[in-house]
Scaffold this motif. Structure first.
Motif: not given
Length: 431
Positions: A57, A195, A269, A277, A279, A281
């Motif tokens: 993020y 990911s 990521g 992305a 937060s 993740i």
């Protein structure tokens, strides 16, 4: 390590040879304390973990330059951690007891208050962040329980309170850090695996990536700085080391280890999720059994890491109010200590329930506390206590760069994080 090397590391250049032996004695082996490995694990457990979850993020906000910011933050953090420990032994006569004492010796009462404020924002704020993460993730893991995130936050707070109240010092808590560090490693593996799986997911086929987003760069630095927020416990970790002369190597190895974990999480990521992305993740990863196992591990990690930070704060507070066996007696010391620590956990739980926004709280904590404690204050205190005249010109330039980065990131990052929190509150109010 030779005597001359020790004096170079920990003493003011004006300290005479008759005082060098005193400094060496201060750094002599402490047989009753823990090993270098436990100190290393303590630092890894406190520093790594939840910060890792916010790195993709952070790259989304700042672009790929965030990887460079991360590596720069690593170098700056190691450097300031070493300077901070030099401040602890600056006079060659005795070891200061805490970061707050460093601030007081450097700038008097204003220095004490400033360090206390930023120190408290981290040692209380980080456990609050841990409770937010663990509570919200538990609510998602066990929806059938019918318990809200706030209820889970209080349950997690109760679990944290057990070791926090039962164990008095960081030496006793240190064993927990080994399990926390291992949990972080497994979490990184889970994040990387998720990911890679999602790289072929059509939902993320059109995500975009930026090289640099200048407007968000201070906030990116602030978010990444939380990944190196160990200054609040370094003094207590070093105090619990059997071989204090090994501090430089231990902290460098621990922070380098954390950086490897960070890069392993951040690059895949951001590469996969790009502009989408989130937060933490965990919200992006495939919601399968492996990701749920990783979520459980991070919950275990934060529950193990929270008592380490809270113990650091409690030791300072108990010293301030003179809660000692010598002053209170064995029974009353234990009673007072238990009451104080239960109250601390209660305050953390109440704040976590009031501000249940992990990503925004992470950014604010990084900007307000970590940028100041990690990048700014160690250098200012070192200049005041040890002096800048003995430093080489390139060292002074390096210190100036660190301070400028720290100040800009603290101010702009805090403003941006507060705005994001306001938006989060407004969105909840409009639902």
């Amino acid at each position: 390590m030779e005597k001359q090397e020790v004096s170079e590391m920990y003493e003011v250049s004006s300290v005479h040879s008759d005082k060098e032996s005193v400094a060496v004695d201060l750094l002599a082996e402490r047989p009753e304390q823990g090993s270098n490995f436990l100190a290393y694990a303590n630092v890894v457990c406190v520093v790594a973990g939840t910060g890792t979850l916010g790195l993709p993020y952070a790259l989304m906000m700042g672009g790929w330059i965030g990887v460079g910011v991360l590596l720069l933050s690593l170098i700056m953090s190691i450097y300031t951690a070493i300077l901070l420990m030099k401040c602890l032994y600056y006079n060659g006569k005795y070891r200061l007891s805490s970061y707050q004492e460093i601030g007081r010796h450097a700038f008097g009462k204003p220095g004490l208050i400033a360090v206390w404020f930023f120190h408290t924002s981290i040692v209380i704020g980080a456990p609050v962040m841990y409770l937010i993460l663990s509570g919200t993730e538990m609510a998602g893991l066990i929806p059938s329980a019918g318990l809200s995130a706030k209820v889970w936050i209080w349950i997690c707070a109760a679990v944290v309170a057990v070791p926090f109240v039962a164990m008095k010092t960081l030496k006793e808590v240190a064993v927990m850090s080994v399990f926390g560090a291992l949990a972080t490693v497994v979490l990184v593996i889970v994040a990387v695996r998720g990911s890679i799986i999602d790289m072929s997911n059509p939902a993320y086929a059109d995500v975009t990536h930026q090289n640099v987003i200048l407007a968000n760069l201070p906030t990116t630095v602030a978010s990444i700085s939380i990944c190196f927020g160990g200054n609040v416990v370094y003094m207590h970790v070093e105090e619990a080391m059997r071989y204090p002369k090994s501090w430089n190597r231990v902290v460098a190895a621990a922070l380098a280890t954390c950086s490897v974990l960070y890069i392993a999480t951040a690059i895949p990521g951001y590469l996969t999720y790009g502009s989408l992305a989130k937060s933490p993740i965990l919200a992006n990863l495939p919601q399968d059994a492996v990701t749920k196992a990783g979520t459980i591990l991070i919950i275990i990690h934060v529950i193990l890491a929270a008592p380490i930070l809270l113990t650091s704060f409690a030791l300072e507070f108990e010293r301030l109010v003179d809660v000692t066996v010598a002053r209170r007696g064995v029974v009353m010391e234990r009673a007072y200590r238990s009451i104080i620590r239960l109250a601390i956990v209660g305050v953390c739980g109440a704040i976590a329930c009031t501000v249940p926004y992990f990503g925004e709280f992470l950014s604010l904590l990084g900007a307000l506390g970590n940028c100041t404690l990690i990048f700014v204050l160690p250098i200012l205190c070192y200049f005041k206590l040890v002096g800048w005249r003995q430093m080489k010109p390139y060292e002074l330039v390096w210190c100036a760069i660190i301070v400028v980065i720290g100040v800009i990131s603290a101010v702009i990052g805090s403003v941006d994080a507060i705005k994001a929190l306001k938006v989060a509150f407004d969105n909840d109010a409009n639902k």
